[in-house]
Design a protein around this motif. Structure first.
Motif, PDB file in Angstrom:
ATOM      1  N   THR A   1      -6.565  87.207  69.996  1.00 40.12           N
ATOM      2  CA  THR A   1      -5.162  87.299  69.597  1.00 40.12           C
ATOM      3  C   THR A   1      -4.774  86.022  68.871  1.00 40.12           C
ATOM      4  OG1 THR A   1      -4.646  88.743  71.461  1.00 40.12           O
ATOM      5  CG2 THR A   1      -2.801  87.574  70.442  1.00 40.12           C
ATOM      6  N   GLU A   2      -4.247  86.167  67.657  1.00 37.22           N
ATOM      7  CA  GLU A   2      -3.843  85.016  66.847  1.00 37.22           C
ATOM      8  C   GLU A   2      -2.402  84.625  67.149  1.00 37.22           C
ATOM      9  OE1 GLU A   2      -4.629  86.716  62.969  1.00 37.22           O
ATOM     10  OE2 GLU A   2      -6.504  85.574  62.849  1.00 37.22           O
ATOM     11  N   LEU A   3      -2.172  83.311  67.194  1.00 36.04           N
ATOM     12  CA  LEU A   3      -0.845  82.745  67.413  1.00 36.04           C
ATOM     13  C   LEU A   3      -0.487  81.927  66.181  1.00 36.04           C
ATOM     14  CD1 LEU A   3      -1.727  81.465  70.968  1.00 36.04           C
ATOM     15  CD2 LEU A   3      -0.503  83.569  70.427  1.00 36.04           C
TER      16      LEU A   3
ATOM     17  N   MET B   1       2.664  82.532  57.748  1.00 38.42           N
ATOM     18  CA  MET B   1       2.805  81.501  58.769  1.00 38.42           C
ATOM     19  C   MET B   1       1.428  80.907  59.064  1.00 38.42           C
ATOM     20  SD  MET B   1       5.569  83.033  61.451  1.00 38.42           S
ATOM     21  CE  MET B   1       4.954  84.697  61.521  1.00 38.42           C
ATOM     22  N   PRO B   2       1.354  79.599  59.285  1.00 36.15           N
ATOM     23  CA  PRO B   2       0.065  78.969  59.601  1.00 36.15           C
ATOM     24  C   PRO B   2      -0.455  79.404  60.970  1.00 36.15           C
ATOM     25  CG  PRO B   2       1.734  77.325  59.018  1.00 36.15           C
ATOM     26  CD  PRO B   2       2.426  78.632  59.142  1.00 36.15           C
ATOM     27  N   LEU B   3      -1.754  79.544  61.073  1.00 35.64           N
ATOM     28  CA  LEU B   3      -2.401  79.882  62.330  1.00 35.64           C
ATOM     29  C   LEU B   3      -2.334  78.677  63.266  1.00 35.64           C
ATOM     30  CD1 LEU B   3      -4.129  82.014  63.863  1.00 35.64           C
ATOM     31  CD2 LEU B   3      -6.137  80.831  62.941  1.00 35.64           C
ATOM     32  N   PHE B   4      -1.821  78.876  64.469  1.00 38.21           N
ATOM     33  CA  PHE B   4      -1.780  77.803  65.469  1.00 38.21           C
ATOM     34  C   PHE B   4      -3.072  77.780  66.275  1.00 38.21           C
ATOM     35  CE2 PHE B   4      -1.024  76.236  69.733  1.00 38.21           C
ATOM     36  CZ  PHE B   4      -0.460  75.005  69.470  1.00 38.21           C
ATOM     37  N   GLY B   5      -3.544  78.955  66.633  1.00 32.51           N
ATOM     38  CA  GLY B   5      -4.749  79.056  67.443  1.00 32.51           C
ATOM     39  C   GLY B   5      -4.954  80.484  67.892  1.00 32.51           C
ATOM     40  N   THR B   6      -5.921  80.669  68.750  1.00 30.47           N
ATOM     41  CA  THR B   6      -6.224  82.003  69.261  1.00 30.47           C
ATOM     42  C   THR B   6      -6.385  81.953  70.777  1.00 30.47           C
ATOM     43  OG1 THR B   6      -8.612  81.697  68.996  1.00 30.47           O
ATOM     44  CG2 THR B   6      -7.423  82.702  67.143  1.00 30.47           C
ATOM     45  N   VAL B   7      -6.176  83.105  71.407  1.00 32.83           N
ATOM     46  CA  VAL B   7      -6.441  83.276  72.834  1.00 32.83           C
ATOM     47  C   VAL B   7      -7.163  84.601  73.011  1.00 32.83           C
ATOM     48  CG1 VAL B   7      -4.482  81.888  73.623  1.00 32.83           C
ATOM     49  CG2 VAL B   7      -4.175  84.338  73.257  1.00 32.83           C
ATOM     50  N   LYS B   8      -7.844  84.745  74.144  1.00 34.16           N
ATOM     51  CA  LYS B   8      -8.571  85.984  74.382  1.00 34.16           C
ATOM     52  C   LYS B   8      -7.684  87.030  75.050  1.00 34.16           C
ATOM     53  CE  LYS B   8     -10.648  84.327  78.634  1.00 34.16           C
ATOM     54  NZ  LYS B   8     -11.865  83.943  79.300  1.00 34.16           N
ATOM     55  N   LYS B   9      -8.123  88.264  74.966  1.00 36.73           N
ATOM     56  CA  LYS B   9      -7.397  89.399  75.532  1.00 36.73           C
ATOM     57  C   LYS B   9      -7.127  89.161  77.019  1.00 36.73           C
ATOM     58  CE  LYS B   9      -7.609  94.397  75.973  1.00 36.73           C
ATOM     59  NZ  LYS B   9      -8.303  95.609  75.562  1.00 36.73           N
ATOM     60  N   GLY B  10      -5.916  89.501  77.452  1.00 36.26           N
ATOM     61  CA  GLY B  10      -5.536  89.358  78.845  1.00 36.26           C
ATOM     62  C   GLY B  10      -4.862  88.041  79.178  1.00 36.26           C
ATOM     63  N   THR B  11      -4.868  87.093  78.237  1.00 33.89           N
ATOM     64  CA  THR B  11      -4.210  85.807  78.478  1.00 33.89           C
ATOM     65  C   THR B  11      -2.703  86.020  78.582  1.00 33.89           C
ATOM     66  OG1 THR B  11      -5.927  84.614  77.275  1.00 33.89           O
ATOM     67  CG2 THR B  11      -3.820  83.481  77.564  1.00 33.89           C
TER      68      THR B  11
ATOM     69  N   PHE C   1       4.535  82.228  67.328  1.00 32.59           N
ATOM     70  CA  PHE C   1       4.764  83.641  67.075  1.00 32.59           C
ATOM     71  C   PHE C   1       3.498  84.441  67.356  1.00 32.59           C
ATOM     72  CE2 PHE C   1       7.642  81.373  64.222  1.00 32.59           C
ATOM     73  CZ  PHE C   1       8.842  82.012  64.459  1.00 32.59           C
ATOM     74  N   ILE C   2       3.690  85.636  67.928  1.00 34.44           N
ATOM     75  CA  ILE C   2       2.605  86.565  68.205  1.00 34.44           C
ATOM     76  C   ILE C   2       3.013  87.903  67.609  1.00 34.44           C
ATOM     77  CG2 ILE C   2       1.255  87.720  70.008  1.00 34.44           C
ATOM     78  CD1 ILE C   2       3.290  84.758  70.995  1.00 34.44           C
ATOM     79  N   ARG C   3       2.157  88.488  66.778  1.00 30.76           N
ATOM     80  CA  ARG C   3       2.489  89.807  66.226  1.00 30.76           C
ATOM     81  C   ARG C   3       2.707  90.795  67.369  1.00 30.76           C
ATOM     82  NH1 ARG C   3      -2.369  89.029  63.237  1.00 30.76           N
ATOM     83  NH2 ARG C   3      -1.941  88.078  61.245  1.00 30.76           N
ATOM     84  N   LYS C   4       3.713  91.643  67.225  1.00 35.35           N
ATOM     85  CA  LYS C   4       4.008  92.614  68.283  1.00 35.35           C
ATOM     86  C   LYS C   4       2.809  93.510  68.586  1.00 35.35           C
ATOM     87  CE  LYS C   4       8.993  92.886  68.227  1.00 35.35           C
ATOM     88  NZ  LYS C   4      10.173  93.741  68.066  1.00 35.35           N
ATOM     89  N   GLU C   5       2.055  93.880  67.567  1.00 30.64           N
ATOM     90  CA  GLU C   5       0.913  94.767  67.810  1.00 30.64           C
ATOM     91  C   GLU C   5      -0.256  94.044  68.489  1.00 30.64           C
ATOM     92  OE1 GLU C   5       0.501  93.580  63.368  1.00 30.64           O
ATOM     93  OE2 GLU C   5       2.138  94.185  64.671  1.00 30.64           O
TER      94      GLU C   5
END
Length: 167
Positions: free
Chosen positions: A109-111, A122-132, A155-159
């Motif tokens: 998941t991209e943040l 928007m610039p990419l801040f980082g990523t996290v794995k599913k379930g975080t 920001f996190i995309r709603k989808e």
């Protein structure tokens, strides 16, 4: 004895299945306003980059793990390494008290952060794995969920996220 070992193993496995990571941002708290990011958890290890203090109320990387006196981080530019924990501050948007929680729904998941110009991506801040767990303090903003802090946002995309209601 064998039954006890099997029971303890099953207990550990169940606990790890239910344990969820919380998205946590990191930033430097040293008097120099930065802390070195090292290749290994050692003051003698090679310096890869630097983790800086809060910028507009938002840290400069994502917490990956903590190990003794060291914290593993991934910076906004993708560099991963270790910082001395004494000089690392953390922030997250999870209090444990909200009626619902926002959870990462994609394998990666991209943040994103604000682009400050409102033109272009928007610039990419980082990523996290599913379930975080992303937080239980969040807001809806157009096609995104938003985590607010200071003058900045994540920001996190709603989808890419799902809301889980507590019972």
């Amino acid at each position: 004895m064998k039954r006890l070992i099997v029971f303890l193993f099953a207990l550990v496995m169940c606990g790890s299945m239910w344990a969820q990571e919380v998205f946590t941002v990191v930033y430097a708290t040293s008097d120099d306003n930065f802390v070195n990011v090292r290749e290994k958890p050692s003051s003698k290890a090679r310096v890869l980059d630097q983790l800086w203090m809060l910028f507009h109320g938002l840290g400069g990387g994502v917490l990956l793990e903590q190990q003794g006196k060291w914290t593993k981080v991934r910076l906004r530019n993708g560099v991963t390494g270790w910082c001395y924990s004494k000089y690392v501050g953390t922030q997250d948007w999870y209090t444990g008290e909200g009626d619902s929680i926002l959870v990462a729904a994609k394998p990666v998941t991209e943040l994103f952060t604000d682009n400050y110009a409102d033109d272009g991506p928007m610039p990419l801040f980082g990523t996290v794995k599913k379930g975080t767990i992303l937080g239980d303090e969040f807001y809806e903003h157009e096609g995104y969920y938003e985590l607010r802090t200071g003058h900045d946002y994540v920001f996190i995309r709603k989808e890419d996220a799902e809301i889980r209601v507590r019972r």
